[in-house]
Design a protein around this motif. Structure first.
Motif: not given
Length: 188
Positions: A107-108, A118, A121-126
């Motif tokens: 996840v991170a 992350p 790439d471009s998969q998870y938000n903060i």
């Protein structure tokens, strides 16, 4: 028999330790199994959400987890003064990352250069649309140029910003320069 029970001599009911031939060894607290060896290691059993396993180490002491295939691959969990810390303790590899996983998926990542990344790439938000961070402090904000939207709630000061498309604002501070085929404004 196939097991040996250790009980107090004055009592026949409460088992303190149970050892099973070709199987587990159990340590019990008040006749409740708390620690058990297994075929792959050990298991600690807790009955509530409190600390199921407490490791007390001396000052600077740590719990070290070592990969049995190569002792050079290890991680330490320790107290750095009054602050809990996790350390990648690998000694013979350049991979000094720390990973956060959920169900086997990265996840991170904290990479060896101090970057927080992350897992994909471009998969998870903060943060999320309902749970947000109060502030993000950064020297530079860099994107790939394909921003769909920049949604800023509250007071924000931005210097040297180029904005294309539709802009809605109630207050402008400082100078405003605009180029457009159709531009209208009530700026005082």
């Amino acid at each position: 028999g196939n097991s040996i029970d250790l009980r107090p001599t004055t009592e026949s009911g409460e088992v303190m330790l149970r050892a099973t031939r070709n199987g587990s060894v159990e340590l019990r607290h008040d006749n409740t199994k708390r620690f058990e060896t297994t075929s792959i290691g050990a298991k600690v059993t807790a009955t509530n959400n409190d600390a199921g396993l407490i490791v007390t180490a001396g000052q600077g002491g740590a719990v070290t987890v070592v990969d049995q295939r190569n002792a050079a691959y290890s991680a330490k969990f320790y107290m750095a003064g009054s602050v809990p810390a996790i350390k990648n303790n690998n000694t013979n590899t350049s991979d000094n990352t720390l990973r956060i996983e959920k169900g086997g998926t990265q996840v991170a990542i904290f990479d060896g250069n101090g970057h927080f990344l992350p897992g994909t790439d471009s998969q998870y938000n903060i943060g999320s649309t309902s749970v947000r961070f109060a502030n993000i402090y950064a020297d530079t904000f860099v994107g790939d140029g394909n921003f769909v939207e920049l949604d800023v709630d509250g007071h924000t000061e931005l210097d040297n910003v180029n904005i294309a498309g539709v802009v809605t604002a109630t207050t402008f501070k400082g100078a405003l320069e605009a180029t457009s085929a159709s531009f209208s404004s009530n700026i005082d």
